[in-house]
Write an enzyme that holds these catalytic residues in place. Structure first.
Site, short mmCIF file in Angstrom:
data_model
loop_
_atom_site.label_atom_id
_atom_site.label_comp_id
_atom_site.label_asym_id
_atom_site.label_seq_id
_atom_site.Cartn_x
_atom_site.Cartn_y
_atom_site.Cartn_z
N TYR A 141 0.81 -1.22 0.00
CA TYR A 141 0.00 0.00 0.00
C TYR A 141 0.84 1.27 0.00
O TYR A 141 0.28 2.34 0.19
CB TYR A 141 -0.87 0.07 1.26
CG TYR A 141 -1.77 -1.10 1.55
CD1 TYR A 141 -2.66 -1.56 0.59
CD2 TYR A 141 -1.74 -1.73 2.78
CE1 TYR A 141 -3.51 -2.62 0.86
CE2 TYR A 141 -2.57 -2.79 3.08
CZ TYR A 141 -3.46 -3.23 2.10
OH TYR A 141 -4.30 -4.26 2.39
N CYS A 172 14.25 -10.97 -1.19
CA CYS A 172 14.81 -10.77 -2.53
C CYS A 172 13.90 -9.91 -3.39
O CYS A 172 13.39 -10.36 -4.42
CB CYS A 172 15.06 -12.12 -3.17
SG CYS A 172 16.20 -13.08 -2.19
N GLU A 173 13.68 -8.69 -2.96
CA GLU A 173 12.83 -7.72 -3.66
C GLU A 173 13.36 -6.35 -3.33
O GLU A 173 13.55 -6.04 -2.16
CB GLU A 173 11.39 -7.76 -3.11
CG GLU A 173 10.57 -8.97 -3.43
CD GLU A 173 9.93 -8.92 -4.80
OE1 GLU A 173 9.76 -7.80 -5.33
OE2 GLU A 173 9.65 -9.99 -5.34
#
Ligand code: PLP
Length: 461
Positions: free
Chosen positions: A362, A389-390
């Site tokens: 959000y 892993c982002e």
């Protein structure tokens, strides 16, 4: 309701609402649960020093301030006299919290079979349970009716048919409400009033679907239609959205009276009351909310010549959100140069989007503070990120942190009680953190940390 600084404006690398703190060690009390305090840099919640607590349970951990939770629940119950207050269990639910809700005199909303099972395990009276969801299965509906759940909130024509046939077939009464969409959507700072309602929940008032659902339910044997239900969104600060929704919902109530000769006895106004995640948020008190909402409904009822129905609300976030904080251990610290000769300090912690998805999902704002020591270093602009892993694995997008923050430091993020643990995942095979209740100097694990055995319980090898 109260105000909110206009979002999205930046000066350089930080949003305009984020002020450089006079003392980077200080807590901002409005963002924390009632018993949180800092002494010599050590964060204490419920009389328990956070470094001592994590010495036992490790990090990351959710720390739940029991007195604060109960106080917020009571504040809603007391302010909304004459209403039923349903705690929205989807914000956070475990067996013990379901007991607290019941002990404080609130009812409970669930929206799945699993949440219902937790409520029953806590021996919540089924008559005080509301059952939500846009895709309840026939099995779930049968179970709810057989249990005598207080109200099932009907969300589609398929469900109207399912309910009617289960009630007819079993001879048991199904107490229901009809979820309507008033063409109002409110999220955070603003509300939008639209003519068409392009979303999955509820029956549209403007298309006539809501009226038709009511007509069919009133005609169905063993179905006790209690009233209309309207939930317009979440993290709302502005009552004008409620006002527009109430007008449209009560216009429908009047049409039902005129054309179907029935004044539905109840009305639910939903939840969505905002909390302070950062200093830009200025939420209302339950008392102010109660006065505003009651005045709105009374005014609209007068306009339509309707009796004021028995009212209910469904706060989730506004009760549990501020009651919890998440404690992490810092693992790495990296200074990243940005354009214009400035830099941002990336502080990586031992959790992230698996224990708090709201920032990624959000674009939510949070704050953070050092929890285990005082610092005499000046503030630097920081960003608290997780270990997943982002690149979008961010917990706190913008916060001033002490310039000497280092691996091994504890940091705590307040306001994580709602939609934190309840939306947590095992992404990257993360083990979901425990929920530890603190009160009067004692701590108690309500939900334990997951173990590798929990992961392997479903992976059959
Ligand atoms: C999510 C939800 C709530 C609670 O919303 P909060 O923002 O947590 O107060 C209440 N009612 C319904 C129908 C919901 O879907």
């Amino acid at each position: 309701m109260s105000g909110h600084a206009s979002p999205g404006s930046f000066t350089g690398t930080s949003p305009v609402w984020l002020k450089t703190p006079d003392d980077v060690n200080a807590l901002v009390p409005e963002l924390w649960s009632a018993t949180a305090e800092k002494t010599d840099g050590v964060l204490t919640v419920g009389g328990v020093a956070v470094p001592d607590l994590v010495a036992n349970v490790n990090t990351p951990a959710y720390v739940l301030d029991e007195a604060d939770f109960r106080e917020r629940a009571r504040a809603f119950r007391d302010a909304f006299t004459g209403y039923d207050v349903y705690y929205a269990g989807k914000a956070f639910l475990c067996t013990e919290v379901a007991r607290w809700v019941q002990q404080e005199g609130l009812s409970l909303d669930v929206c799945s079979d699993g949440e219902l099972s937790v409520a029953l395990r806590a021996e919540v009276d089924p008559a005080r349970i509301g059952y939500h969801g846009n895709n309840k299965t026939p099995m779930e509906l049968r179970r709810a009716i057989a249990l005598g759940v207080g109200r099932i909130i009907i969300d589609s024509f398929d469900e109207v048919e399912r309910i009617a046939s289960i009630a007819a077939e079993t001879g048991m009464t199904a107490r229901v409400m009809v979820r309507v969409t008033a063409g109002v959507e409110a999220h955070t700072h603003e509300y939008i009033a639209t003519a068409h309602e392009d979303q999955k929940f509820g029956f549209s008032i403007s298309s006539g679907d809501a009226f038709e659902a009511v007509r069919r339910l009133l005609a169905a044997p063993n179905v006790d239609l209690r009233g209309l239900h309207s939930h317009i969104g979440s993290q709302i600060f502005d009552s004008s959205g409620f006002e527009v929704a109430a007008r449209r919902v009560l216009a429908l109530q009047a049409r039902i009276r005129d054309e179907l000769s029935t004044e539905l006895p109840e009305l639910d106004l939903g939840g969505g009351f905002g909390i302070a995640y950062t200093t830009q948020d200025d939420p209302s008190t339950p008392k102010a909310l109660a006065e505003e909402l009651t005045a709105i409904v009374e005014h609209e009822c007068r306009g339509f010549g309707l009796a004021v129905p028995h009212l209910s609300i469904e706060p989730g976030r506004a009760i549990v959100g501020p009651s919890m904080c998440t404690v992490y251990t810092v693992g790495t610290v990296k200074e990243v140069a940005l354009d214009g000769g400035v830099s941002r300090t990336y502080v990586s912690v031992d959790g992230g989007m698996s224990d708090n998805i709201r920032t990624a999902l959000y674009d939510a704002d949070y704050s953070a503070t050092l929890a285990g020591r005082t610092s005499s270093a000046g503030p630097v602009l920081g960003r608290v990120v997780g270990k997943h892993c982002e690149a979008g694995d961010i917990v706190v997008k913008h916060e001033f942190l002490p310039g000497d923050i280092a691996p091994g430091d504890l940091i705590a993020v307040p306001g994580t009680g709602a939609y934190g643990r309840s939306m947590a995942s095992n992404y990257n095979h993360a083990l979901r953190p425990p929920v530890v209740a603190v009160r009067d100097g004692e701590s108690r694990v309500l939900v334990r940390r997951e173990t590798e055995a929990d992961l392997f319980a479903t992976d059959l090898g």
